[in-house]
Design a protein around this motif. Structure first.
Motif, PDB file in Angstrom:
ATOM      1  N   ILE A  97       0.839  -1.202   0.000  1.00  0.00           N
ATOM      2  CA  ILE A  97       0.000   0.000   0.000  1.00  0.00           C
ATOM      3  C   ILE A  97       0.873   1.251   0.000  1.00  0.00           C
ATOM      4  O   ILE A  97       0.523   2.271  -0.590  1.00  0.00           O
ATOM      5  CB  ILE A  97      -0.942  -0.001   1.226  1.00  0.00           C
ATOM      6  CG1 ILE A  97      -1.909  -1.186   1.122  1.00  0.00           C
ATOM      7  CG2 ILE A  97      -1.706   1.308   1.339  1.00  0.00           C
ATOM      8  CD1 ILE A  97      -2.759  -1.394   2.359  1.00  0.00           C
ATOM      9  N   GLY A  98       2.021   1.155   0.678  1.00  0.00           N
ATOM     10  CA  GLY A  98       2.967   2.274   0.679  1.00  0.00           C
ATOM     11  C   GLY A  98       2.626   3.389   1.649  1.00  0.00           C
ATOM     12  O   GLY A  98       2.933   4.551   1.390  1.00  0.00           O
ATOM     13  N   ASN A  99       1.986   3.037   2.770  1.00  0.00           N
ATOM     14  CA  ASN A  99       1.650   4.039   3.774  1.00  0.00           C
ATOM     15  C   ASN A  99       2.459   3.754   5.035  1.00  0.00           C
ATOM     16  O   ASN A  99       2.183   2.791   5.751  1.00  0.00           O
ATOM     17  CB  ASN A  99       0.145   3.992   4.086  1.00  0.00           C
ATOM     18  CG  ASN A  99      -0.302   5.118   5.007  1.00  0.00           C
ATOM     19  OD1 ASN A  99       0.217   5.265   6.100  1.00  0.00           O
ATOM     20  ND2 ASN A  99      -1.265   5.915   4.548  1.00  0.00           N
ATOM     21  N   PRO A 100       3.467   4.585   5.346  1.00  0.00           N
ATOM     22  CA  PRO A 100       4.338   4.320   6.499  1.00  0.00           C
ATOM     23  C   PRO A 100       3.601   4.246   7.824  1.00  0.00           C
ATOM     24  O   PRO A 100       3.968   3.459   8.697  1.00  0.00           O
ATOM     25  CB  PRO A 100       5.321   5.498   6.481  1.00  0.00           C
ATOM     26  CG  PRO A 100       5.304   5.996   5.072  1.00  0.00           C
ATOM     27  CD  PRO A 100       3.909   5.770   4.583  1.00  0.00           C
ATOM     28  N   ALA A 101       2.554   5.047   7.994  1.00  0.00           N
ATOM     29  CA  ALA A 101       1.804   5.033   9.256  1.00  0.00           C
ATOM     30  C   ALA A 101       1.134   3.685   9.477  1.00  0.00           C
ATOM     31  O   ALA A 101       1.131   3.146  10.591  1.00  0.00           O
ATOM     32  CB  ALA A 101       0.765   6.154   9.271  1.00  0.00           C
ATOM     33  N   ILE A 102       0.577   3.129   8.408  1.00  0.00           N
ATOM     34  CA  ILE A 102      -0.066   1.823   8.509  1.00  0.00           C
ATOM     35  C   ILE A 102       0.970   0.734   8.754  1.00  0.00           C
ATOM     36  O   ILE A 102       0.774  -0.166   9.576  1.00  0.00           O
ATOM     37  CB  ILE A 102      -0.891   1.540   7.242  1.00  0.00           C
ATOM     38  CG1 ILE A 102      -2.153   2.410   7.236  1.00  0.00           C
ATOM     39  CG2 ILE A 102      -1.265   0.066   7.147  1.00  0.00           C
ATOM     40  CD1 ILE A 102      -3.025   2.228   6.020  1.00  0.00           C
ATOM     41  N   ASP A 103       2.097   0.804   8.050  1.00  0.00           N
ATOM     42  CA  ASP A 103       3.166  -0.178   8.266  1.00  0.00           C
ATOM     43  C   ASP A 103       3.639  -0.169   9.709  1.00  0.00           C
ATOM     44  O   ASP A 103       3.842  -1.220  10.324  1.00  0.00           O
ATOM     45  CB  ASP A 103       4.348   0.113   7.336  1.00  0.00           C
ATOM     46  CG  ASP A 103       4.039  -0.182   5.878  1.00  0.00           C
ATOM     47  OD1 ASP A 103       3.074  -0.933   5.614  1.00  0.00           O
ATOM     48  OD2 ASP A 103       4.750   0.341   5.001  1.00  0.00           O
ATOM     49  N   ALA A 104       3.830   1.028  10.254  1.00  0.00           N
ATOM     50  CA  ALA A 104       4.309   1.152  11.635  1.00  0.00           C
ATOM     51  C   ALA A 104       3.298   0.586  12.615  1.00  0.00           C
ATOM     52  O   ALA A 104       3.653  -0.134  13.557  1.00  0.00           O
ATOM     53  CB  ALA A 104       4.612   2.612  11.961  1.00  0.00           C
ATOM     54  N   LEU A 105       2.024   0.899  12.384  1.00  0.00           N
ATOM     55  CA  LEU A 105       0.997   0.400  13.298  1.00  0.00           C
ATOM     56  C   LEU A 105       0.899  -1.116  13.233  1.00  0.00           C
ATOM     57  O   LEU A 105       0.768  -1.778  14.270  1.00  0.00           O
ATOM     58  CB  LEU A 105      -0.362   1.009  12.967  1.00  0.00           C
ATOM     59  CG  LEU A 105      -1.464   0.507  13.913  1.00  0.00           C
ATOM     60  CD1 LEU A 105      -1.495   1.346  15.178  1.00  0.00           C
ATOM     61  CD2 LEU A 105      -2.810   0.479  13.255  1.00  0.00           C
TER      62      LEU A 105
END
Length: 323
Positions: free
Chosen positions: A127-135
């Motif tokens: 997806i390429g969303n760092p916030a989602i990856d971190a969560l």
């Protein structure tokens, strides 16, 4: 709308999701795919993917394929945790079917669980969303820590309510909160509303797990798909047992049984009957309803919609369900 209808506003998305889910698993081929297909065929409410879609429906996601990827990633992670949990607990069945470690052995079960943890993370990274990856990475760490808390507190009957909450928040609520968070972020909701819907998921998860712990004492094996009293047999201390121990109407038989060096099947059956007959069942449901009310309150600032109504209905459904 009743709780069982929570999927109505997202029926098209869930039907599409189910097809994509099975197609993605079948593409893996071999015993890895066969094992996961067995889990998927056993059914399940797909509650976590539904939460992703419902939260996304509170806004306008620019790319529905990203919502599907997030929902699938979370479903894979959820099922990976079930594979590992069943192995740790030595559970012979889940949803009425033999567990993966019973079918293939413990080592393949570990590998398959690890594979789908990684597959979930890989899907989310696309997806390429760092916030989602971190969560998501933090959520997996939290789930593992929750499992350790449960293992290290087995048969410790004097646990506090705060300790119990700490376990169920990590083991269950964290992934439901991640589900609503991902949907909200992908829908482009404001930071404040993302946080509200994340809290909704957390409170819903707490309510869900408390109700699940009650079902371990109350429901039949056919309803829950695993032996009644299974948590008790594994040494897992949950809210109904904690509250039954403090019920003045319960005589000393409960403590006598619990403090035996070794409990047999008759002892477990007796404990189940004592808990069922105590005020602990209704008190536990009271705690579950309280968390459901907290979850519902988080939705008040969202405009009325079918998706909001479905989320509200879930706060009742998770308490009333029998499976």
């Amino acid at each position: 709308m009743t709780g069982i209808d929570f999927a109505v506003p997202i029926r098209t998305e869930l039907d599409d999701f189910e097809e994509r889910l099975h197609a993605t698993v079948k593409a893996d081929l071999g015993p890895v795919a066969d094992a996961m297909e067995q889990i998927l065929e056993a059914g399940g409410k797909r509650l976590r993917p539904a939460l992703v879609f419902l939260a996304a429906g509170l806004g306008q996601p620019p790319r529905l394929d990203h919502v599907h990827s997030a929902a699938m990633a979370i479903e894979f992670i959820h099922n990976a945790t079930l594979i590992h949990d069943d192995l740790i607990d030595g559970a012979p069945t889940r949803r009425g079917l033999r567990t993966i470690h019973e079918t293939l052995g413990p080592n393949p079960a570990i590998i398959i669980g690890d594979y789908y943890f990684a597959k979930g993370a890989n899907l989310m990274s696309e997806i390429g969303n760092p916030a989602i990856d971190a969560l998501l990475s933090q959520t997996v760490m939290t789930i593992c820590f929750g499992e350790m808390l449960q293992l290290t507190s087995q048969r410790r009957y004097d646990q506090s309510l705060e300790e119990y909450y700490a376990k169920i928040e990590r083991k269950t609520a964290a992934l439901l909160a991640a589900s609503t968070y991902c949907g909200a972020v992908l829908a482009g909701l404001s930071e404040a509303r993302v946080e509200r819907i994340r809290r909704f998921g957390r409170y819903l998860g707490m309510s869900f797990q408390i109700a699940d712990d009650v079902l371990d004492y109350l429901a039949t094996e056919a309803e829950v798909g695993k032996p009644v009293g299974n948590d008790l047999k594994q040494g897992t201390v949950t809210l109904p047992l904690m509250l039954a121990r403090s019920d003045p109407g319960v005589n000393g038989d409960l403590e006598t049984i619990l403090h035996k060096r070794v409990l047999d099947d008759a002892d477990y059956a007796d404990v189940v009957q004592i808990v069922r007959g105590s005020r602990a069942i209704e008190e536990s449901y009271g705690y579950a309803r309280e968390f459901g009310e907290r979850a519902r309150a988080e939705l008040e600032e969202f405009p009325p919609s079918a998706h909001r109504e479905a989320l509200e209905s879930l706060t009742d459904y998770v308490v009333r369900r029998r499976s």
